[in-house]
Design a protein around this motif. Structure first.
Motif, PDB file in Angstrom:
ATOM      1  N   PRO A   8      61.528 -49.529  51.672  1.00 30.71           N
ATOM      2  CA  PRO A   8      61.399 -48.406  50.727  1.00 30.71           C
ATOM      3  C   PRO A   8      62.249 -48.539  49.464  1.00 30.71           C
ATOM      4  O   PRO A   8      61.808 -48.151  48.379  1.00 30.71           O
ATOM      5  N   ARG A   9      63.461 -49.097  49.578  1.00 29.22           N
ATOM      6  CA  ARG A   9      64.355 -49.131  48.420  1.00 29.22           C
ATOM      7  C   ARG A   9      64.514 -50.506  47.786  1.00 29.22           C
ATOM      8  O   ARG A   9      65.078 -50.638  46.707  1.00 29.22           O
ATOM      9  N   VAL A  10      64.030 -51.545  48.465  1.00 33.33           N
ATOM     10  CA  VAL A  10      64.239 -52.900  47.955  1.00 33.33           C
ATOM     11  C   VAL A  10      63.077 -53.797  48.373  1.00 33.33           C
ATOM     12  O   VAL A  10      62.506 -53.629  49.452  1.00 33.33           O
ATOM     13  N   GLU A  11      62.713 -54.725  47.479  1.00 35.20           N
ATOM     14  CA  GLU A  11      61.701 -55.737  47.764  1.00 35.20           C
ATOM     15  C   GLU A  11      62.299 -57.113  47.474  1.00 35.20           C
ATOM     16  O   GLU A  11      62.969 -57.299  46.455  1.00 35.20           O
ATOM     17  N   ILE A  12      62.034 -58.071  48.374  1.00 33.93           N
ATOM     18  CA  ILE A  12      62.482 -59.446  48.164  1.00 33.93           C
ATOM     19  C   ILE A  12      61.248 -60.346  48.237  1.00 33.93           C
ATOM     20  O   ILE A  12      60.503 -60.302  49.216  1.00 33.93           O
ATOM     21  N   ARG A  79      63.506 -56.769  43.675  1.00 33.70           N
ATOM     22  CA  ARG A  79      63.294 -55.505  42.982  1.00 33.70           C
ATOM     23  C   ARG A  79      63.992 -54.414  43.778  1.00 33.70           C
ATOM     24  O   ARG A  79      63.816 -54.306  44.995  1.00 33.70           O
ATOM     25  N   VAL A  80      64.774 -53.613  43.087  1.00 40.63           N
ATOM     26  CA  VAL A  80      65.540 -52.565  43.753  1.00 40.63           C
ATOM     27  C   VAL A  80      65.430 -51.277  42.961  1.00 40.63           C
ATOM     28  O   VAL A  80      65.442 -51.285  41.722  1.00 40.63           O
ATOM     29  N   ARG A  81      65.305 -50.171  43.651  1.00 36.54           N
ATOM     30  CA  ARG A  81      65.172 -48.879  42.985  1.00 36.54           C
ATOM     31  C   ARG A  81      66.467 -48.517  42.263  1.00 36.54           C
ATOM     32  O   ARG A  81      67.557 -48.921  42.675  1.00 36.54           O
ATOM     33  N   GLN A  82      66.323 -47.728  41.214  1.00 37.03           N
ATOM     34  CA  GLN A  82      67.470 -47.405  40.366  1.00 37.03           C
ATOM     35  C   GLN A  82      68.629 -46.811  41.155  1.00 37.03           C
ATOM     36  O   GLN A  82      69.786 -47.178  40.953  1.00 37.03           O
ATOM     37  N   GLU A  83      68.338 -45.892  42.075  1.00 38.47           N
ATOM     38  CA  GLU A  83      69.417 -45.214  42.792  1.00 38.47           C
ATOM     39  C   GLU A  83      70.169 -46.136  43.744  1.00 38.47           C
ATOM     40  O   GLU A  83      71.271 -45.817  44.195  1.00 38.47           O
ATOM     41  N   SER A  84      69.595 -47.309  44.054  1.00 42.43           N
ATOM     42  CA  SER A  84      70.235 -48.243  44.972  1.00 42.43           C
ATOM     43  C   SER A  84      70.880 -49.430  44.261  1.00 42.43           C
ATOM     44  O   SER A  84      71.480 -50.282  44.909  1.00 42.43           O
ATOM     45  N   GLU A 133      68.041 -52.543  55.728  1.00 40.99           N
ATOM     46  CA  GLU A 133      67.892 -52.309  54.296  1.00 40.99           C
ATOM     47  C   GLU A 133      69.246 -52.057  53.643  1.00 40.99           C
ATOM     48  O   GLU A 133      69.520 -52.550  52.540  1.00 40.99           O
ATOM     49  N   THR A 134      70.118 -51.309  54.315  1.00 44.23           N
ATOM     50  CA  THR A 134      71.452 -51.029  53.787  1.00 44.23           C
ATOM     51  C   THR A 134      72.246 -52.319  53.612  1.00 44.23           C
ATOM     52  O   THR A 134      72.927 -52.526  52.603  1.00 44.23           O
ATOM     53  N   ASP A 139      74.461 -56.554  50.076  1.00 46.33           N
ATOM     54  CA  ASP A 139      74.532 -57.964  49.676  1.00 46.33           C
ATOM     55  C   ASP A 139      74.095 -58.123  48.221  1.00 46.33           C
ATOM     56  O   ASP A 139      74.722 -58.849  47.442  1.00 46.33           O
ATOM     57  N   LEU A 140      73.022 -57.438  47.865  1.00 39.55           N
ATOM     58  CA  LEU A 140      72.502 -57.524  46.504  1.00 39.55           C
ATOM     59  C   LEU A 140      73.503 -56.975  45.495  1.00 39.55           C
ATOM     60  O   LEU A 140      73.734 -57.575  44.434  1.00 39.55           O
ATOM     61  N   GLN A 141      74.124 -55.840  45.798  1.00 40.19           N
ATOM     62  CA  GLN A 141      75.106 -55.254  44.889  1.00 40.19           C
ATOM     63  C   GLN A 141      76.273 -56.203  44.654  1.00 40.19           C
ATOM     64  O   GLN A 141      76.752 -56.346  43.526  1.00 40.19           O
ATOM     65  N   GLU A 142      76.709 -56.888  45.709  1.00 39.48           N
ATOM     66  CA  GLU A 142      77.802 -57.849  45.556  1.00 39.48           C
ATOM     67  C   GLU A 142      77.377 -59.014  44.655  1.00 39.48           C
ATOM     68  O   GLU A 142      78.172 -59.515  43.848  1.00 39.48           O
ATOM     69  N   LEU A 143      76.119 -59.448  44.799  1.00 39.86           N
ATOM     70  CA  LEU A 143      75.626 -60.533  43.951  1.00 39.86           C
ATOM     71  C   LEU A 143      75.572 -60.118  42.486  1.00 39.86           C
ATOM     72  O   LEU A 143      75.983 -60.867  41.594  1.00 39.86           O
ATOM     73  N   ILE A 144      75.064 -58.916  42.238  1.00 39.24           N
ATOM     74  CA  ILE A 144      74.834 -58.470  40.862  1.00 39.24           C
ATOM     75  C   ILE A 144      76.131 -58.131  40.147  1.00 39.24           C
ATOM     76  O   ILE A 144      76.329 -58.465  38.973  1.00 39.24           O
ATOM     77  N   TRP A 145      77.021 -57.459  40.850  1.00 34.98           N
ATOM     78  CA  TRP A 145      78.230 -56.971  40.182  1.00 34.98           C
ATOM     79  C   TRP A 145      79.396 -57.940  40.274  1.00 34.98           C
ATOM     80  O   TRP A 145      80.485 -57.674  39.757  1.00 34.98           O
TER      81      TRP A 145
END
Length: 267
Positions: A8-12, A79-84, A133-134, A139-145
């Motif tokens: 629901p919140r992320v697509e890989i 692809r990740v939703r804005q709120e996530s 999903e969490t 993991d994605l947030q750590e990669l991006i930021w």
């Protein structure tokens, strides 16, 4: 070849060999495009970019883009939703770095872990899917930021407060384990982000929240098999399992036998 994970919140999405698409946008999703092997030919708002392996592009929602890769190339699109997109405590108006360098081995390792988690999960239980999903989003947030994550409020509370919050979570789970639980509610009771709640819960209890709930349900199923004539189907639905097959899988994993086999041993 294409492999994908859709939640629901992320697509890989991972593409192997040649792939191309036409110019398009995503209304409420960020897109992270990371070449793993070969060159990605990328067009963003009429600007052409040639991306070598590991050099990724982070697009804002509604940015127009298209891309193509040739034979022998490999590409990951997230692809990740804005709120996530934003870790807890990070202002949502802060924009991620547009062009970033990623470790392709790390990306491939994460993708393997995410794929394995999807393949091995219980398709019938939303709680386990939410846990996976969490983890993916964290993991994605750590990669991006890239290490710019704020200190979680969970790390700032006292030991006494932490114990109080954890006790409240356990009390809630024991009172409601036959209902459909979700990570957001449990993390809210613990005063933690979803990811830190799952990690803290596992460190304290030895299992994830989903696994703990399964243990409670199976323990009660054992009691009912011993003390009642209720059918396995009735027991499964009364205890919050989405289907009898989910009870069978959990019961066999924990006890080593089916519910019917267990009942026979107690006759």
């Amino acid at each position: 070849m294409r492999m994908q994970i859709i939640l629901p919140r992320v697509e890989i999405h991972r593409f192997y060999s040649s792939f191309e698409n036409t110019a398009h946008t995503h209304e409420d999703q960020f897109q992270i495009t990371i070449p793993i092997k070969g060159t990605c030919h990328f067009q963003h708002e009429h600007k052409y970019l040639s991306l070598p392996p590991g050099e990724g592009i982070v697009l804002m929602p509604r940015d127009q883009h298209s891309l193509h890769i040739g034979d022998g190339a490999s590409l990951v699109i997230i692809r990740v939703r804005q709120e996530s997109m934003y870790p807890q405590g990070l202002p949502s108006q802060r924009e991620p770095q547009y062009r970033q360098q990623f470790d392709v081995k790390r990306i491939s390792r994460y993708f393997g872990q995410w794929t394995s988690g999807m393949m091995n999960r219980d398709l019938d239980d939303p709680l386990e899917e939410e846990e996976l999903e969490t983890r993916m989003i964290s993991d994605l947030q750590e990669l991006i930021w890239s290490g710019g994550l704020p200190v979680s409020p969970a790390m700032q509370i006292s030991h006494e407060e932490h114990n109080q919050h954890h006790a409240r979570v356990l009390e809630y789970i024991h009172a409601n384990y036959t209902e459909q639980l979700n990570i957001s509610t449990l993390a809210g009771l613990a005063m933690q982000s979803r990811y830190h709640f799952i990690r803290t819960f596992k460190s304290l209890m030895g299992v994830t929240p989903y696994q703990y709930v399964l243990q409670l349900r199976v323990r009660e199923a054992i009691r009912q098999l011993q003390q009642s004539d209720a059918t396995v189907t009735d027991i499964s639905f009364n205890l919050g399992f989405s289907s009898p097959s989910q009870l069978y899988r959990a019961f066999a994993k924990i006890t080593g036998m089916t519910p019917e086999q267990y009942r026979k041993t107690r006759l």
